[in-house]
Design an enzyme around this catalytic site. Sequence first.
Site, mmCIF file in Angstrom:
data_model
loop_
_atom_site.group_PDB
_atom_site.id
_atom_site.type_symbol
_atom_site.label_atom_id
_atom_site.label_comp_id
_atom_site.label_asym_id
_atom_site.label_seq_id
_atom_site.Cartn_x
_atom_site.Cartn_y
_atom_site.Cartn_z
ATOM 1 N N SER A 195 0.896 -1.055 -0.041
ATOM 2 C CA SER A 195 -0.143 -0.145 0.106
ATOM 3 C C SER A 195 0.903 1.150 -0.112
ATOM 4 O O SER A 195 2.223 1.132 0.348
ATOM 5 C CB SER A 195 -0.814 0.142 1.242
ATOM 6 O OG SER A 195 -1.557 1.315 1.299
ATOM 7 N N TYR A 208 -1.415 -1.051 10.558
ATOM 8 C CA TYR A 208 -1.395 -1.274 9.068
ATOM 9 C C TYR A 208 -0.297 -0.937 8.327
ATOM 10 O O TYR A 208 0.241 -1.708 7.353
ATOM 11 C CB TYR A 208 -2.814 -0.626 8.529
ATOM 12 C CG TYR A 208 -3.157 -0.649 7.147
ATOM 13 C CD1 TYR A 208 -3.791 -1.984 6.644
ATOM 14 C CD2 TYR A 208 -2.888 0.114 6.191
ATOM 15 C CE1 TYR A 208 -3.830 -2.229 5.427
ATOM 16 C CE2 TYR A 208 -2.991 0.084 4.993
ATOM 17 C CZ TYR A 208 -3.563 -1.183 4.381
ATOM 18 O OH TYR A 208 -4.007 -1.200 3.203
HETATM 19 N N1 NAP Z 1 -8.460 -0.555 -1.465
HETATM 20 C C1 NAP Z 1 -7.516 0.251 -1.329
HETATM 21 O O1 NAP Z 1 -7.882 1.521 -1.479
HETATM 22 C C2 NAP Z 1 -6.444 -0.408 -0.955
HETATM 23 C C3 NAP Z 1 -5.194 0.738 -0.751
HETATM 24 C C4 NAP Z 1 -4.072 0.015 -0.693
HETATM 25 C C5 NAP Z 1 -3.978 -1.226 -0.291
HETATM 26 N N2 NAP Z 1 -4.808 -2.309 -0.365
HETATM 27 C C6 NAP Z 1 -4.555 -3.468 -0.174
HETATM 28 O O2 NAP Z 1 -5.217 -4.220 -1.150
HETATM 29 C C7 NAP Z 1 -5.656 -5.470 -0.577
HETATM 30 C C8 NAP Z 1 -7.124 -5.695 -0.809
HETATM 31 O O3 NAP Z 1 -7.882 -4.757 -0.472
HETATM 32 P P1 NAP Z 1 -9.525 -4.532 -0.768
HETATM 33 O O4 NAP Z 1 -9.671 -3.133 -0.650
HETATM 34 O O5 NAP Z 1 -9.615 -5.239 -2.231
HETATM 35 O O6 NAP Z 1 -9.973 -5.272 0.336
HETATM 36 P P2 NAP Z 1 -11.888 -5.789 0.492
HETATM 37 O O7 NAP Z 1 -12.554 -5.094 -0.759
HETATM 38 O O8 NAP Z 1 -12.107 -5.794 2.023
HETATM 39 O O9 NAP Z 1 -11.281 -7.251 -0.139
HETATM 40 C C9 NAP Z 1 -11.028 -8.322 0.909
HETATM 41 C C10 NAP Z 1 -10.927 -9.730 0.325
HETATM 42 O O10 NAP Z 1 -10.214 -10.580 1.249
HETATM 43 C C11 NAP Z 1 -11.022 -11.410 1.727
HETATM 44 N N3 NAP Z 1 -10.496 -11.755 3.151
HETATM 45 C C12 NAP Z 1 -10.785 -10.712 4.229
HETATM 46 N N4 NAP Z 1 -10.167 -11.008 5.460
HETATM 47 C C13 NAP Z 1 -9.613 -12.316 4.910
HETATM 48 C C14 NAP Z 1 -9.484 -13.250 5.873
HETATM 49 N N5 NAP Z 1 -9.123 -13.118 7.323
HETATM 50 N N6 NAP Z 1 -8.955 -14.602 5.486
HETATM 51 C C15 NAP Z 1 -9.118 -14.747 4.209
HETATM 52 N N7 NAP Z 1 -9.827 -14.100 3.358
HETATM 53 C C16 NAP Z 1 -10.045 -12.734 3.648
HETATM 54 C C17 NAP Z 1 -12.587 -10.945 1.408
HETATM 55 O O11 NAP Z 1 -13.149 -12.125 1.536
HETATM 56 P P3 NAP Z 1 -14.192 -12.752 2.613
HETATM 57 O O12 NAP Z 1 -14.417 -11.823 3.403
HETATM 58 O O13 NAP Z 1 -15.035 -13.865 2.053
HETATM 59 O O14 NAP Z 1 -12.911 -13.421 3.304
HETATM 60 C C18 NAP Z 1 -12.238 -10.276 0.309
HETATM 61 O O15 NAP Z 1 -12.321 -11.243 -0.682
HETATM 62 C C19 NAP Z 1 -5.386 -5.585 1.057
HETATM 63 O O16 NAP Z 1 -4.068 -6.041 0.987
HETATM 64 C C20 NAP Z 1 -5.351 -4.063 1.202
HETATM 65 O O17 NAP Z 1 -4.175 -3.786 2.208
HETATM 66 C C21 NAP Z 1 -6.055 -1.691 -0.696
#
Ligand code: NAP
Length: 322
Positions: A195, A208
């Site tokens: 991130s 985080y």
């Molecule tokens: N969105 C942003 O702006 C952003 C920015 C920087 C970095 N990131 C990084 O990008 C990655 C994805 O983020 P996102 O925004 O796409 O997240 P998200 O929309 O919350 O999706 C998270 C995914 O991970 C699964 N998940 C969550 N907790 C889990 C657990 N304990 N065990 C197994 N699966 C789990 C969820 O499915 P289930 O709930 O079914 O398990 C879902 O498929 C993360 O590493 C985040 O830190 C995101």
Amino acid sequence: MSLLFANSLLNDALALIGALMCLYYFAKCSWGLLVGARAYILPKFWRTDLTSYGDWAVVTGATAGIGKAYAHELARRGLNVVLISRSLERLRATAEEIEQQQGKKTKIIQADFTSGAEIYGPIEAALKDLNIGILVNNVGKTYTMLPCYFLDVPNVDKEILDIMNCNALSVLMMTRIVLPHMLERKKGVIINISSEAGTHPHPLLTMYSATKAFVNFFSRALNAEYKSKGIIVQCVLPLLVSTNLTRLETSIFVKQADDYVREALNTVGIREQTNGCLAHAVQHFVIEMLCPEWLRLTQMSMKNLKRSCEKRRLLLEKYKMT
Ligand SMILES: NC(=O)c1ccc[n+]([C@@H]2O[C@H](COP(=O)([O-])OP(=O)(O)OC[C@H]3O[C@@H](n4cnc5c(N)ncnc54)[C@H](OP(=O)(O)O)[C@@H]3O)[C@@H](O)[C@H]2O)c1
């Protein structure tokens, strides 16, 4: 006379320093533009064939947001996909969607990455016979919708373990599982989702940010270790993407997950460390120029941060009501 001479010497020296500074920033901006064009514009017309690394891709956290977008896009580019997440229902729905829309095979594994090391035996067994070309270490969590002080994190003891297991341990263990097979075949891609928060310390998102810095450092060092053996380790550092994690609407700053991932995947083999898309690369560049690390950590910045957290709290309340 000598005062006049000294004055003109000082003026010349200042003019030279000014000219050198202008040249430095001009060269820096030009280089940034060239690198940006190579990473984000050229691959729209010519890009790496990802199927050449293997038949299967594995994506952790694959049923929503960035992970789901990676799963779809990798299938669209010709790979079968293993999806790993917690909810069996969402896994089945995503797998069905990918098979129908992209015509590729899928496999699902139910696992909760906040658990400790015990989940990795069954995951390793489930992946055993697959020719895995790409691993996307995407799963990640934050602990609260509102940034806060370390000790104010709700249920802090549990959150410490959960975030370390989910954001850090998962990356190490999944890599440990797939890397030996990639090395045997002398090719493979590991994409680790860090991130922007992993590039500098982020107060109020302290845990985080620290776990994302871990992913950043691990990826870069691992890439140096295994690059000569045919393995690409890419670290992706997104800014804001509209997902369940951020609960933000898309805008010029906030990317839609599908668009973001399409651009990010184009950079595989070109950038070892990337913000993933042009819009985020430009934002990162501007932030770096305007807001150096020492400034971010001052008490004045803390006050601004707290103010923007309050704004976000109000936004989230509005989000809940709609
Ligand atoms: N969105 C942003 O702006 C952003 C920015 C920087 C970095 N990131 C990084 O990008 C990655 C994805 O983020 P996102 O925004 O796409 O997240 P998200 O929309 O919350 O999706 C998270 C995914 O991970 C699964 N998940 C969550 N907790 C889990 C657990 N304990 N065990 C197994 N699966 C789990 C969820 O499915 P289930 O709930 O079914 O398990 C879902 O498929 C993360 O590493 C985040 O830190 C995101």
